[in-house]
Design an enzyme around this catalytic site. Structure first.
Site, PDB file in Angstrom:
ATOM      1  N   SER A 182       0.785  -1.231   0.000  1.00  0.00           N
ATOM      2  CA  SER A 182       0.000   0.000   0.000  1.00  0.00           C
ATOM      3  C   SER A 182       0.815   1.278   0.000  1.00  0.00           C
ATOM      4  CB  SER A 182      -0.945   0.011   1.204  1.00  0.00           C
ATOM      5  OG  SER A 182      -0.212  -0.040   2.412  1.00  0.00           O
ATOM      6  N   HIS A 210      -5.207  -3.915  -2.167  1.00  0.00           N
ATOM      7  CA  HIS A 210      -4.824  -2.954  -3.200  1.00  0.00           C
ATOM      8  C   HIS A 210      -4.572  -3.625  -4.546  1.00  0.00           C
ATOM      9  CE1 HIS A 210      -4.350   0.403  -0.315  1.00  0.00           C
ATOM     10  NE2 HIS A 210      -4.017  -0.565   0.515  1.00  0.00           N
ATOM     11  N   LYS A 241     -12.065  -0.109  -1.207  1.00  0.00           N
ATOM     12  CA  LYS A 241     -11.193   0.458  -2.229  1.00  0.00           C
ATOM     13  C   LYS A 241     -11.865   0.328  -3.598  1.00  0.00           C
ATOM     14  CE  LYS A 241      -7.293  -0.198   0.827  1.00  0.00           C
ATOM     15  NZ  LYS A 241      -8.115  -0.486   2.019  1.00  0.00           N
TER      16      LYS A 241
END
Length: 393
Positions: A182, A210, A241
């Site tokens: 990240s 991610h 996300k």
């Protein structure tokens, strides 16, 4: 020492506030988009994990509103009891199918997912091999498991093999790593990890928070990126996300998922995902499946932005994959980083300052991240501001 003595002596934050460079808790007054209203002023958003820009997608928003109208605001119970909706089962089924595994378990947050998975799967007699740059939730999951946790140097496969070789061959072993890291935007060395896992009889878990929506075929994540879907035992991810919602999940074999459902305390003793969170994640997943070009667009913008910063002389953290939308900018000194972050904010660009212990003291940086909905024009405006501030700061 008196219990609250540590609180009284915690002056670091008060010092930052006094200097006018405290960087956190800015108030957002609009949707999470490429441009936001924050504390009364337009800011270009380069600090969000909304990688595919779906938090403002009309279809995703409508799904959340409809779910709230049908199911109410919350489930008021755990999945074990009154808290399982047909939406939970639908989301789990569709995620498992998308990623290509047998089953899926959803959790109320991404952080809770790592706590719940690792603490259920691993125990006192087991060994966990943990990349030093893994997310804090992985570290806390390791602590909660009571397993022996062995850290290896970031993406250093020689160090990982050395540590694996020192563990008893017949012990339970789990190698756990972020897929896309990240802070740096690095991708784990999954082919080497899989090879070592097979050699030393270990299992592999990827935190793909991610990675989903960012890499892999149509955004299917790190295992797909390397073509190693059948060699990863557990994949964890979040809805906060690319899936534009809130919550987390694990995908694995049906047997592993069944075990976690019935043995994970963070799963058993937490209220289930809200109806709106479920519905928006399902809708976001539908968009990703229908519009894989969003993932391609995100990678194109990442390359455009990296080249633009390089052309302007801005020092960035280099990566083997220039299509990762996490682009850290070196600012080196902690106080300089905070001053630059504040100046950028005042000039209309929001970024995230990263300080020790997340970095070495001399390697502080600004974490910038992109969305598939950014435009080249907006990025050019932001890069011009960044170059002026960073190079003169």
């Amino acid at each position: 020492m008196p219990l609250f003595k540590k609180c009284e002596e915690y002056v670091f934050i008060r010092d930052l506030v006094a200097k006018g460079i405290y960087p956190y808790f800015h108030e957002l007054e609009s949707k999470q988009d490429i441009e936001v209203m924050m504390e009364g002023k337009r800011r270009i958003m380069l600090g969000s994990n909304n990688y595919l820009g779906l938090t403002v997608n009309k279809e995703v928003i409508a799904a959340g509103v409809a779910a709230m109208e049908k199911y109410g605001t919350g489930c008021s119970g755990s999945r074990f009891l009154n808290g399982t909706l047909d939406l939970h089962n639908k989301l789990e089924k569709e995620l498992a199918e998308f990623i290509g595994t047998e089953d899926c378990v959803t959790f109320s947050t991404g952080f809770q997912s790592n706590l719940g998975i690792i603490s259920a799967i691993c125990g006192r007699k087991d060994f966990i091999f943990n990349d030093r740059e893994n997310h804090a939730s992985i570290y806390d999951g390791c602590k909660l498991s009571y397993a022996q946790t062995v850290r290896y140097r970031h993406n250093d496969m020689a160090d990982l093999e050395k540590k694996l070789a020192e563990a008893p061959i017949d012990a339970g072993k789990l190698i756990v790593t972020d897929g896309v890291f990240s802070m740096s935007g690095d991708i784990c060395k999954l082919p080497d990890i899989v090879e070592l896992a097979e050699k030393y009889k270990a299992r592999v878990m990827i935190d793909d928070a991610h990675g989903l929506g960012v890499i892999g075929k149509g955004g299917r994540g790190t295992a797909s990126h390397f073509g190693l879907e059948k060699h990863v035992d557990i994949t964890m991810g979040t809805f906060s996300k690319s899936l534009a919602s809130l919550g987390g999940y694990m995908v694995a074999s049906a047997q592993v998922c069944e075990y976690v459902r019935h043995n994970s305390r963070p799963f058993i003793f937490s209220a289930s995902l809200t109806p709106a969170s479920c519905a928006t994640a399902i809708a976001a997943l539908d968009v990703i499946k229908r519009e894989p070009e969003r993932v391609t667009r995100l990678g194109d913008l990442a390359e455009y932005y990296r080249k633009g910063l390089d052309a302007r002389g801005v020092p960035t953290v280099k990566t083997e994959n220039p299509r990762i939308p996490i682009i850290p900018i070196y600012t080196y000194d902690a106080e300089r980083t905070l001053i630059i972050s504040k100046t950028l904010f005042e000039e209309g660009v929001y970024v995230n300052p990263v300080l020790p212990p997340a970095t070495a003291p001399s390697e502080c940086l600004l974490r910038t991240s992109l969305m598939a909905t950014h435009t080249e024009e907006v990025l050019d405006e932001a890069m011009d501001i960044i170059a002026r501030v960073v190079l003169n700061g």
